[in-house]
Scaffold this motif. Structure first.
Motif, PDB file in Angstrom:
ATOM      1  N   ALA A  63      37.330  61.430  33.452  1.00 59.69           N
ATOM      2  CA  ALA A  63      37.809  60.139  33.956  1.00 59.69           C
ATOM      3  C   ALA A  63      36.808  59.534  34.939  1.00 59.69           C
ATOM      4  O   ALA A  63      36.798  58.321  35.165  1.00 59.69           O
ATOM      5  CB  ALA A  63      39.170  60.308  34.634  1.00 59.69           C
ATOM      6  N   ARG A  86      32.571  56.091  34.384  1.00 60.31           N
ATOM      7  CA  ARG A  86      33.194  54.769  34.425  1.00 60.31           C
ATOM      8  C   ARG A  86      32.205  53.721  34.906  1.00 60.31           C
ATOM      9  O   ARG A  86      31.060  54.050  35.242  1.00 60.31           O
ATOM     10  CB  ARG A  86      34.392  54.800  35.378  1.00 60.31           C
ATOM     11  N   THR A 134      44.946  50.659  37.661  1.00 56.08           N
ATOM     12  CA  THR A 134      43.679  49.985  37.967  1.00 56.08           C
ATOM     13  C   THR A 134      42.933  50.723  39.074  1.00 56.08           C
ATOM     14  O   THR A 134      41.708  50.890  39.018  1.00 56.08           O
ATOM     15  CB  THR A 134      43.925  48.523  38.384  1.00 56.08           C
ATOM     16  N   ASN A 177      41.363  53.642  37.485  1.00 62.04           N
ATOM     17  CA  ASN A 177      40.164  53.228  36.732  1.00 62.04           C
ATOM     18  C   ASN A 177      38.958  53.074  37.649  1.00 62.04           C
ATOM     19  O   ASN A 177      37.839  53.436  37.296  1.00 62.04           O
ATOM     20  CB  ASN A 177      40.407  51.900  36.019  1.00 62.04           C
ATOM     21  N   ASP A 205      46.195  57.322  30.135  1.00 56.84           N
ATOM     22  CA  ASP A 205      45.036  58.212  30.048  1.00 56.84           C
ATOM     23  C   ASP A 205      44.480  58.339  28.631  1.00 56.84           C
ATOM     24  O   ASP A 205      43.280  58.568  28.452  1.00 56.84           O
ATOM     25  CB  ASP A 205      45.399  59.610  30.568  1.00 56.84           C
ATOM     26  N   GLY A 240      41.864  50.723  29.785  1.00 59.65           N
ATOM     27  CA  GLY A 240      41.634  50.536  31.202  1.00 59.65           C
ATOM     28  C   GLY A 240      41.487  49.083  31.594  1.00 59.65           C
ATOM     29  O   GLY A 240      41.437  48.173  30.757  1.00 59.65           O
ATOM     30  N   LYS A 257      38.963  44.751  37.748  1.00 60.05           N
ATOM     31  CA  LYS A 257      38.528  45.717  38.759  1.00 60.05           C
ATOM     32  C   LYS A 257      37.784  45.015  39.901  1.00 60.05           C
ATOM     33  O   LYS A 257      37.957  45.375  41.072  1.00 60.05           O
ATOM     34  CB  LYS A 257      37.640  46.796  38.118  1.00 60.05           C
TER      35      LYS A 257
END
Length: 502
Positions: free
Chosen positions: A382, A385, A464, A467, A479, A484, A490
């Motif tokens: 995860a 990103r 968020t 993410n 997940d 996302g 973001k």
């Protein structure tokens, strides 16, 4: 450097030859050397073909030494236990002799004495005339003592003599069973007569730890994790050796009790031990023989649990904006621009410190038109990103790209022995925060906790936030199936963060 290649007289074929160390020749049929054809007269080909042959021989020698080591500890342990048993018999006998008997107490059995003629005969048939003669003389003195009436002192002397003969018999038996040398036979006698001189050798040997490490490396476990677990296992091995104890659940419990550490740290020691145990049971034949039928001693160990209050007191805390701003000002006063930049980047991204240390010029990219940091390696899946660059730090990022001398945004040392580039950055931050009165509850990760807290309090939705900081939500919908938040979403969330870094 020896090539281990030879040619026999009159032959062109190359052979591999290696001497067998004296201590393991018994495992190779007594041979002093090993020799095997390479099947070629071409020396260059023979040089290549020798490698697997030599590797196998070296592995066989190592296995023979390991087996001898285990066997050696087995016979010593057997003598140690037999010696303790004889000491217990001696104590019971002395107690019985000096304890007044009641009229109702059953008469002592002399069945053992009636078996002596058969025992003596067997000893002579097996060539142990010296011990047979000692038992014969003992029997005569015992009969004479019975006829004259055995006093307490004489009874103890006779019993001690019998136990001494039994101990020597045990040493003879163990010598024959394990094929001991004369020197080892004398050691066996010494141990059974005085069992405290022997301390069991730890089964967590250097050889096993080397093999365990090789397997962990093969499984792509981080070197730092391997080193940490090996360090813990060596501490246990030292404890077993120093205390003269074998590896049992009770021994592990006593070892944990001796460690002045928190329950959380002790749990890490148990994990290291359990991981090693599972590997050894699966891959080490001698370990399976040594611990046959034994449960994993690292499982089901009870550790003290912290109360809710104690957990809160020990837990790491998030910085407040005011606190992180004050640390920035201190770094600025010290003219530590790198530390100022580290704090600035961390406070506007929520990144882990190593993620920041690994950022390169090419890590700054545009994703759907939004300038972002591309995190390509992280401790979790995860964590891989993209994080939008907050408007407040665009100028800082541009400067870092322009001034970079090695491609990295943040200048740092080449990293510690594990290649962790953030090591020097973390220490610099630690020195400043400690000097400002912050304790163990506040570390650089507390900046990350602050960012998460501020975003949630600014009503940014949980998925968020996850993410942005690279967390799993624990919900399959988010997940597994959700792609996302978008870069714009973001960025909008991150713009809610505001700090007075001047």
């Amino acid at each position: 450097m020896a090539t281990h290649l030879v040619q026999k007289p009159g032959e062109s074929t190359w052979y591999v030859r290696m001497a067998v160390p004296t201590d393991v020749r018994h495992a190779f049929g007594g041979r002093a050397k090993l020799i095997k054809t390479t099947g070629t007269s071409n020396r260059a080909e023979a040089m290549d073909r020798r490698h697997p042959i030599l590797a196998q021989w070296k592995a066989d020698i190592a296995a023979a030494r390991e087996q001898k080591h285990v066997a050696g500890d087995q016979w010593r342990l057997a003598q140690h236990q037999a010696g303790l048993d004889l000491q217990t018999q001696r104590t019971k006998a002395i107690t019985r002799i000096y304890t007044p008997s009641s009229p109702d107490e059953p008469k002592p059995s002399f069945a053992w004495f009636e078996q002596l003629p058969e025992i003596i005969s067997n000893l002579r048939n097996e060539g142990h005339d010296a011990i047979a003669s000692r038992l014969t003389d003992y029997a005569k003195r015992y009969v004479a003592a019975l006829e004259d009436g055995i006093t307490a002192g004489a009874g103890i002397d006779l019993h001690n003599e019998l136990l001494t003969i039994m101990a020597d018999m045990e040493a003879v038996c163990i010598s024959e069973e394990y094929g001991l040398s004369d020197a080892e036979h004398q050691e066996a006698k010494a141990i059974i007569h005085n069992p405290v001189i022997y301390k069991p050798v730890s089964p967590i040997t250097d050889g096993r730890l080397d093999k365990f490490r090789a397997q962990r490396v093969k499984d792509s476990i981080a070197n730092k994790t391997i080193d940490q677990q090996e360090s813990k296992l060596r501490k246990l091995s030292d404890y077993l050796r120093d205390q003269g104890k074998t590896l049992t659940s009770e021994t592990v419990a006593a070892w944990l009790e001796s460690l002045n550490m928190t329950s959380k740290t002790k749990a890490q020691y148990l994990l290291a031990g359990s991981t090693f145990w599972q590997w050894a049971i699966k891959h080490d034949t001698h370990w399976k023989e040594l611990h046959q039928g034994q449960d994993n001693p690292f499982k089901e160990q009870a550790l003290p649990k912290l109360s809710g209050k104690a957990k809160v007191a020990a837990a790491r805390k998030a910085f407040t904006p005011e606190q992180i701003e004050s640390l920035y000002k201190v770094a600025k006063t010290q003219n530590n621009q790198t530390l100022c930049d580290l704090i600035t980047l961390g406070a506007h991204t929520g990144c882990r410190i190593e993620e920041l240390a690994q950022l390169r010029k090419e890590s700054v990219v545009k994703i759907e038109g939004v300038l972002s940091f591309k995190i390509e390696d992280s401790k979790t899946a995860a964590g891989i990103r993209e994080i939008p660059v907050h408007s407040a730090i665009k100028t800082t990022v541009e400067r870092l790209i322009k001034d970079s001398g090695d491609g990295f945004l943040l200048p740092a040392s080449s990293g510690n022995k594990y290649g962790i580039r953030s090591d020097s950055l973390s220490k610099a931050f630690g020195r400043v925060k400690t000097a400002e009165g912050f304790g163990k509850q506040h570390v650089f990760h507390s900046v990350r906790a602050m960012v998460i807290t501020l975003l949630l309090r600014a009503e940014v939705v949980g998925p968020t936030v996850a993410n942005i900081v690279g967390h799993e939500t624990g919900i399959v919908t988010f997940d597994i199936y959700d792609e996302g938040a978008s870069p714009q979403q973001k960025l909008k969330a991150l713009e809610k963060l505001s700090f007075n870094f001047t």
